[in-house]
Design a protein around this motif. Structure first.
Motif, PDB file in Angstrom:
ATOM      1  N   HIS A   1       0.878  -1.321  -0.103  1.00 32.89           N
ATOM      2  CA  HIS A   1      -0.056   0.038   0.013  1.00 32.89           C
ATOM      3  C   HIS A   1       0.843   1.261  -0.080  1.00 32.89           C
ATOM      4  O   HIS A   1       1.083   1.863   1.032  1.00 32.89           O
ATOM      5  CB  HIS A   1      -1.031  -0.160   1.071  1.00 32.89           C
ATOM      6  N   PRO A   2       1.447   1.650  -0.988  1.00 33.81           N
ATOM      7  CA  PRO A   2       2.379   2.807  -1.144  1.00 33.81           C
ATOM      8  C   PRO A   2       1.357   4.106  -0.828  1.00 33.81           C
ATOM      9  O   PRO A   2       0.379   4.152  -1.265  1.00 33.81           O
ATOM     10  CB  PRO A   2       2.683   2.955  -2.568  1.00 33.81           C
ATOM     11  N   TYR A   3       2.119   5.004  -0.020  1.00 31.81           N
ATOM     12  CA  TYR A   3       1.548   5.881   0.715  1.00 31.81           C
ATOM     13  C   TYR A   3       2.305   7.209   0.446  1.00 31.81           C
ATOM     14  O   TYR A   3       3.386   7.336   0.794  1.00 31.81           O
ATOM     15  CB  TYR A   3       0.969   5.473   2.004  1.00 31.81           C
ATOM     16  N   PRO A   4       1.763   8.350   0.080  1.00 38.64           N
ATOM     17  CA  PRO A   4       0.441   8.594  -0.285  1.00 38.64           C
ATOM     18  C   PRO A   4       0.051   8.621  -1.844  1.00 38.64           C
ATOM     19  O   PRO A   4       1.219   8.598  -2.373  1.00 38.64           O
ATOM     20  CB  PRO A   4      -0.047  10.029   0.280  1.00 38.64           C
ATOM     21  N   ARG A   5      -1.087   8.234  -2.382  1.00 37.86           N
ATOM     22  CA  ARG A   5      -1.308   8.122  -3.708  1.00 37.86           C
ATOM     23  C   ARG A   5      -1.847   9.536  -4.256  1.00 37.86           C
ATOM     24  O   ARG A   5      -2.751   9.855  -4.395  1.00 37.86           O
ATOM     25  CB  ARG A   5      -2.437   7.248  -4.298  1.00 37.86           C
ATOM     26  N   TRP A   6      -0.745  10.459  -4.332  1.00 33.38           N
ATOM     27  CA  TRP A   6      -0.945  11.911  -4.574  1.00 33.38           C
ATOM     28  C   TRP A   6      -0.829  12.057  -6.108  1.00 33.38           C
ATOM     29  O   TRP A   6      -0.565  11.343  -6.802  1.00 33.38           O
ATOM     30  CB  TRP A   6      -0.032  12.847  -4.140  1.00 33.38           C
ATOM     31  N   GLN A   7      -1.447  13.081  -6.625  1.00 37.01           N
ATOM     32  CA  GLN A   7      -1.623  13.621  -7.868  1.00 37.01           C
ATOM     33  C   GLN A   7      -0.716  14.753  -8.370  1.00 37.01           C
ATOM     34  O   GLN A   7      -0.317  14.925  -9.538  1.00 37.01           O
ATOM     35  CB  GLN A   7      -3.117  13.669  -8.468  1.00 37.01           C
ATOM     36  N   THR A   8      -0.734  15.731  -7.565  1.00 33.48           N
ATOM     37  CA  THR A   8      -0.052  17.111  -8.006  1.00 33.48           C
ATOM     38  C   THR A   8       0.640  17.561  -6.849  1.00 33.48           C
ATOM     39  O   THR A   8       0.797  17.181  -5.609  1.00 33.48           O
ATOM     40  CB  THR A   8      -1.241  18.329  -8.260  1.00 33.48           C
ATOM     41  N   LEU A   9       1.841  18.558  -7.680  1.00 28.90           N
ATOM     42  CA  LEU A   9       2.535  18.951  -6.650  1.00 28.90           C
ATOM     43  C   LEU A   9       2.163  20.535  -6.059  1.00 28.90           C
ATOM     44  O   LEU A   9       1.205  21.019  -6.666  1.00 28.90           O
ATOM     45  CB  LEU A   9       4.126  19.070  -7.248  1.00 28.90           C
ATOM     46  N   ASP A  10       2.808  20.879  -4.994  1.00 29.90           N
ATOM     47  CA  ASP A  10       2.305  22.152  -4.714  1.00 29.90           C
ATOM     48  C   ASP A  10       2.776  23.368  -5.577  1.00 29.90           C
ATOM     49  O   ASP A  10       3.797  23.158  -6.398  1.00 29.90           O
ATOM     50  CB  ASP A  10       3.287  22.626  -3.348  1.00 29.90           C
ATOM     51  N   TYR A  11       1.849  24.352  -5.754  1.00 26.15           N
ATOM     52  CA  TYR A  11       2.318  25.707  -6.544  1.00 26.15           C
ATOM     53  C   TYR A  11       3.031  26.557  -5.631  1.00 26.15           C
ATOM     54  O   TYR A  11       2.761  27.021  -4.722  1.00 26.15           O
ATOM     55  CB  TYR A  11       0.968  26.449  -7.104  1.00 26.15           C
ATOM     56  N   LYS A  12       4.452  26.660  -5.886  1.00 21.64           N
ATOM     57  CA  LYS A  12       5.244  27.632  -5.340  1.00 21.64           C
ATOM     58  C   LYS A  12       6.057  28.391  -6.494  1.00 21.64           C
ATOM     59  O   LYS A  12       6.527  27.867  -7.357  1.00 21.64           O
ATOM     60  CB  LYS A  12       6.310  27.034  -4.226  1.00 21.64           C
ATOM     61  N   THR A  13       6.564  29.836  -6.064  1.00 24.68           N
ATOM     62  CA  THR A  13       7.313  30.214  -6.767  1.00 24.68           C
ATOM     63  C   THR A  13       8.907  29.953  -6.609  1.00 24.68           C
ATOM     64  O   THR A  13       9.224  29.743  -5.336  1.00 24.68           O
ATOM     65  CB  THR A  13       7.223  31.923  -6.466  1.00 24.68           C
ATOM     66  N   PRO A  14       9.554  29.505  -7.207  1.00 28.40           N
ATOM     67  CA  PRO A  14      11.016  29.082  -7.286  1.00 28.40           C
ATOM     68  C   PRO A  14      11.635  30.029  -6.487  1.00 28.40           C
ATOM     69  O   PRO A  14      11.757  31.013  -6.916  1.00 28.40           O
ATOM     70  CB  PRO A  14      11.229  28.659  -8.368  1.00 28.40           C
ATOM     71  N   THR A  15      12.404  29.384  -5.521  1.00 27.67           N
ATOM     72  CA  THR A  15      13.268  30.177  -4.585  1.00 27.67           C
ATOM     73  C   THR A  15      14.466  29.854  -4.207  1.00 27.67           C
ATOM     74  O   THR A  15      14.537  28.469  -4.370  1.00 27.67           O
ATOM     75  CB  THR A  15      12.424  30.955  -3.318  1.00 27.67           C
ATOM     76  N   ASN A  16      15.550  30.600  -3.598  1.00 29.02           N
ATOM     77  CA  ASN A  16      16.717  29.950  -2.985  1.00 29.02           C
ATOM     78  C   ASN A  16      16.355  29.465  -1.663  1.00 29.02           C
ATOM     79  O   ASN A  16      15.346  29.918  -0.810  1.00 29.02           O
ATOM     80  CB  ASN A  16      17.620  31.065  -2.831  1.00 29.02           C
ATOM     81  N   TYR A  17      16.934  28.339  -1.374  1.00 32.29           N
ATOM     82  CA  TYR A  17      16.591  27.363  -0.044  1.00 32.29           C
ATOM     83  C   TYR A  17      16.734  28.320   1.118  1.00 32.29           C
ATOM     84  O   TYR A  17      15.947  28.576   2.158  1.00 32.29           O
ATOM     85  CB  TYR A  17      17.196  26.256   0.153  1.00 32.29           C
ATOM     86  N   GLY A  18      17.794  29.178   1.055  1.00 34.19           N
ATOM     87  CA  GLY A  18      18.220  29.925   2.022  1.00 34.19           C
ATOM     88  C   GLY A  18      17.218  31.076   2.295  1.00 34.19           C
ATOM     89  O   GLY A  18      16.960  31.535   3.704  1.00 34.19           O
ATOM     90  N   GLN A  19      16.860  31.711   1.461  1.00 32.84           N
ATOM     91  CA  GLN A  19      15.863  32.609   1.206  1.00 32.84           C
ATOM     92  C   GLN A  19      14.451  32.371   1.781  1.00 32.84           C
ATOM     93  O   GLN A  19      13.853  33.042   2.735  1.00 32.84           O
ATOM     94  CB  GLN A  19      15.457  33.359  -0.180  1.00 32.84           C
ATOM     95  N   ALA A  20      14.175  31.051   1.325  1.00 33.79           N
ATOM     96  CA  ALA A  20      12.968  30.494   1.966  1.00 33.79           C
ATOM     97  C   ALA A  20      13.177  30.400   3.670  1.00 33.79           C
ATOM     98  O   ALA A  20      12.096  30.703   4.562  1.00 33.79           O
ATOM     99  CB  ALA A  20      12.651  29.112   1.544  1.00 33.79           C
ATOM    100  N   LEU A  21      14.118  29.923   4.169  1.00 32.55           N
ATOM    101  CA  LEU A  21      14.636  29.576   5.574  1.00 32.55           C
ATOM    102  C   LEU A  21      14.627  30.793   6.190  1.00 32.55           C
ATOM    103  O   LEU A  21      14.010  30.912   7.539  1.00 32.55           O
ATOM    104  CB  LEU A  21      15.778  28.895   5.737  1.00 32.55           C
ATOM    105  N   MET A  22      15.261  32.166   5.560  1.00 35.65           N
ATOM    106  CA  MET A  22      15.050  33.323   6.308  1.00 35.65           C
ATOM    107  C   MET A  22      13.446  33.894   6.536  1.00 35.65           C
ATOM    108  O   MET A  22      13.418  34.380   7.196  1.00 35.65           O
ATOM    109  CB  MET A  22      15.903  34.370   5.171  1.00 35.65           C
ATOM    110  N   HIS A  23      12.898  33.419   5.483  1.00 29.33           N
ATOM    111  CA  HIS A  23      11.282  34.039   5.586  1.00 29.33           C
ATOM    112  C   HIS A  23      10.866  33.237   6.964  1.00 29.33           C
ATOM    113  O   HIS A  23      10.010  33.838   7.557  1.00 29.33           O
ATOM    114  CB  HIS A  23      10.713  33.844   4.378  1.00 29.33           C
ATOM    115  N   GLU A  24      11.111  31.924   6.696  1.00 27.89           N
ATOM    116  CA  GLU A  24      10.554  31.309   8.038  1.00 27.89           C
ATOM    117  C   GLU A  24      11.199  31.527   9.576  1.00 27.89           C
ATOM    118  O   GLU A  24      10.622  31.678  10.493  1.00 27.89           O
ATOM    119  CB  GLU A  24      10.872  29.822   7.781  1.00 27.89           C
ATOM    120  N   PHE A  25      12.447  31.874   9.468  1.00 24.79           N
ATOM    121  CA  PHE A  25      13.335  32.171  10.675  1.00 24.79           C
ATOM    122  C   PHE A  25      14.076  33.433  10.496  1.00 24.79           C
ATOM    123  O   PHE A  25      15.208  33.375  10.212  1.00 24.79           O
ATOM    124  CB  PHE A  25      14.036  30.980  11.135  1.00 24.79           C
ATOM    125  N   PRO A  26      13.319  34.517  10.425  1.00 18.76           N
ATOM    126  CA  PRO A  26      13.960  35.699  10.088  1.00 18.76           C
ATOM    127  C   PRO A  26      14.794  36.454  11.301  1.00 18.76           C
ATOM    128  O   PRO A  26      15.829  37.088  10.956  1.00 18.76           O
ATOM    129  CB  PRO A  26      12.556  36.780  10.241  1.00 18.76           C
TER     130      PRO A  26
END
Length: 688
Positions: free
Chosen positions: A402-427
């Motif tokens: 029973h492979p899990y989860p049986r998903w169909q689509t990915l998230d819609y996100k504007t591509p960004t730098n990993y560091g910039q995303a973390l800065m937004h999360e942890f300013p």
């Protein structure tokens, strides 16, 4: 440059030459700023922001009363993270021109960055008042309302935006996020038409429409425990029901009972008639799609099982006849597909060998779904550790079947730098510089069917992802989706995390989400991961909460008290009975979970072979033991942050796990999905 602009009387008149120079500097600053916006490398972005700042400072010095220069200065300071300077500059622009919608729009985004949602809402509302078409303040206002927890208002705004900007993927994504938190209180024909439109959006997570669509259908059909006031034909031809069955989850006990009744009636009526009537082909096909996507979660009666067995026999015998084509058995195939995959047929491979051109339209799409199922069995993967046999490893066996989860689509996100995303999360946290500047090697440990790993590969710039899992079936699903979405910066390997040793390279970032709590020897797994993490590298971990899963544990313990292994059919029957269980009464955490509406999801949620749970204090102990420097919980809502600060007052500290432990005592459902947190690996001793 600090500004204090209150009145033009403070400054003498400016000559034409100075004004021209100021405009040139502003233009140069704008060009640098635009270039910085396009840059996805942190170093490049910082360079052009610095150049833009130098130019705009000169422009403001030459003409301190130019509100456009002050507005651009505010935007540059905002992008650079200097929020106080940005606010000072935009206030100067608004003092000069208080009815400029563009300036209020900038003020709104500065307020958003400062997490002042009340001020942001007011600024965007004013921007729309003064310049309704000149900015995207209407989009920003909808976003702000959603962040403020005003979901109904936000959804109303996004509905209006979708009518004029419906092709904007950002608007679609935000609308679906809002919809996921709503239900309908009554039947609304206009809402039905809008939902039909939203269900037609491809490459979006239409499962987020489930609660809203299902509640609207309940009101439309006047469903209750006794049945429905609508007649069979009206329900069978309802466009919203047909679309819901094909494109979203059915998150409703009443609709599940309706589907079972429709399905049984279709099978019985068609069996008596000897064929599937044309007018019922759409509903039969839609129920078949629903069955495939939910992994046939609905239980069946003995009478239905007998009729389905008779269908299988007819189809298998027909396939042995010379000259038989899919056209000859298309109705029988559709009826069977409401109850099971065609893989249950004895002559399944014979059926799948027919040329595409020989299939009729009514069953061709179901055939293509089965083509994918066949493809999944053909993928092969390299093993980087010893892999136990299924009978030796219960968790592996579960995910192979029973492979899990049986998903169909990915998230819609504007591509960004990993560091910039973390800065937004942890300013307020200083992150390692290499997170911003290097091409990042990311290891996703326990990737399952790959949705999160592929989101990382797709949504972050300059990353190379390696994804590990113990289940070949899960990796096959992930690999197939990688091909579907044309994602090539990822590779998949088989691995038992408890056997992980030093690999061929070390990683900047390791993500291990929803995995360690399913491993008995989770400390060995974590130790093996950290051996492969660079010093000062980051690790993201997601773990079950002890408090949030109390209701789930009670049900799990009840189910395990019989000390027996449940068949899929028994799980379906037990699950359906749970709607009436006292343990589920007023327990929305289970009923509202998407996992409860598919077979693999239900097994993972309630019948998993093993799980362990944590608290903020036990997480702190784990971090101390493995020399992990705590960075913070990720994906916290603004509402939870405000409640946290209200509870702890002036001493509140979002990085204090003792405070979070007390907070979770007061609000035990806060981490109902999981604890998700980041740590930096800074070992004083070498881990073995």
């Amino acid at each position: 440059m600090a500004m204090d602009v209150n009145t033009a009387k403070k400054y003498p008149a400016i000559g034409r030459k100075k004004l021209q120079l100021a405009r040139m500097q502003r233009k140069q600053a704008y060009e640098y700023f635009e270039t910085a916006q396009l840059g996805d490398q942190s170093v490049q972005k910082e360079r052009y922001l610095a150049l833009a700042k130098i130019a705009i400072d000169k422009a403001v010095e030459l003409n301190p009363m130019d509100p456009d220069s002050l507005n651009l200065l505010a935007r540059i300071e905002l992008e650079s993270g200097h929020l106080e300077n940005a606010e000072q500059a935009i206030n100067g622009a608004l003092n000069i021109h208080p009815e400029n919608g563009g300036y209020h729009y900038s003020a709104g985004h500065i307020a958003l960055a400062k997490r002042d949602l009340i001020q942001a809402e007011a600024a965007f509302t004013t921007a729309i008042k003064y310049a309704p078409k000149e900015t995207r303040a209407d989009v920003s206002l909808a976003y702000t309302l959603a962040q403020s927890g005003k979901t109904v208002q936000a959804f109303k705004h996004y509905r209006e935006l979708a009518k004029t900007q419906g092709k904007d993927v950002h608007i679609r994504s935000r609308l679906l996020e809002c919809a996921s938190q709503l239900t309908a209180d009554y039947y609304d024909p206009e809402l039905e038409q809008d939902l039909l439109n939203y269900l037609s959006w491809e490459n979006m997570n239409r499962n987020q429409l489930a609660s809203l669509v299902c509640s609207l259908l309940e009101h439309k059909f006047k469903l209750n425990q006794s049945g429905s006031a609508a007649n069979f034909d009206d329900m069978a031809s309802c466009p919203l029901l047909l679309s819901a069955l094909q494109y979203t989850l059915i998150k409703s006990e009443l609709l599940e009972k309706l589907i079972m009744a429709l399905r049984c009636e279709l099978l019985s009526f068609s069996t008596q008639k000897g064929q599937l009537p044309n007018q019922y082909i759409p509903i039969c096909e839609a129920i078949a799609y629903y069955g495939l996507r939910s992994e046939y979660i609905l239980p069946t009666t003995e009478a239905e099982d007998n009729m389905a067995q008779a269908l299988k026999k007819i189809i298998d015998q027909s396939l042995l006849q010379v000259g038989c084509t899919p056209v000859d058995i298309s109705g029988a195939l559709l009826l069977l597909a409401m109850y099971n995959t065609w893989q249950c047929l004895g002559n399944y491979l014979t059926l799948m060998q027919f040329d595409d051109a020989s299939w009729p339209d009514i069953s061709y799409s179901i055939k293509k779904y089965h083509d994918e199922l066949l493809t999944l069995t053909k993928y092969q993967f390299e093993s980087i550790t010893a892999i136990p046999e299924i009978f030796e490893h219960a968790v592996k066996g579960q995910y192979e079947e029973h492979p899990y989860p049986r998903w169909q689509t990915l998230d819609y996100k504007t591509p960004t730098n990993y560091g910039q995303a973390l800065m937004h999360e942890f300013p307020n946290i200083t992150l390692p510089k290499h997170i911003f500047s290097e091409r990042l090697e990311v290891l996703v440990a326990g990737c399952g069917t790959g949705r999160h790993a592929l989101n990382v590969a797709k949504n972050f710039n300059h990353v190379q992802v390696r994804a590990l899992d113990i289940s070949k079936s899960s990796l096959a699903y992930a690999q197939h989706k990688a091909k579907e979405f044309n994602i090539d910066n990822i590779d998949f390997k088989l691995a038992d995390l408890t056997q992980l040793k030093q690999l061929d390279k070390k990683y900047n970032i390791i993500e291990c989400s929803g995995v360690l709590h399913h491993i008995k020897d989770y400390k060995s797994a974590l130790s093996g991961l950290l051996v492969n993490l660079k010093p000062n590298g980051l690790i993201k971990i997601s773990l079950y909460s002890e408090r949030a899963r109390i209701s789930v544990v009670k049900i799990r313990d009840t189910l395990k008290s019989n000390n027996e292994q449940y068949s899929d059919q028994q799980i379906k029957v037990l699950r359906h009975a749970m709607f009436k269980s006292e343990q589920l009464t007023n327990n929305n955490s289970i009923i509202n979970s998407d996992d409860f509406y598919s077979l693999s999801g239900t097994i993972d949620l309630l019948f998993h072979e093993y799980e362990i749970r944590f608290s903020p204090l036990s997480i702190k102990k784990l971090c101390d033991e493995f020399q992990l420097n705590w960075l913070g919980f990720s994906s916290l809502t603004q509402a939870d942050k405000l409640k946290f600060h209200d509870l702890h007052g002036k001493k509140s500290d979002l990085n204090n796990l003792e405070q979070w432990d007390y907070f979770e005592e007061v609000y035990p459902d806060t981490f109902a999905t999981m604890f998700q947190f980041y740590c930096k690996f800074a070992p004083k001793l070498t881990l073995k």
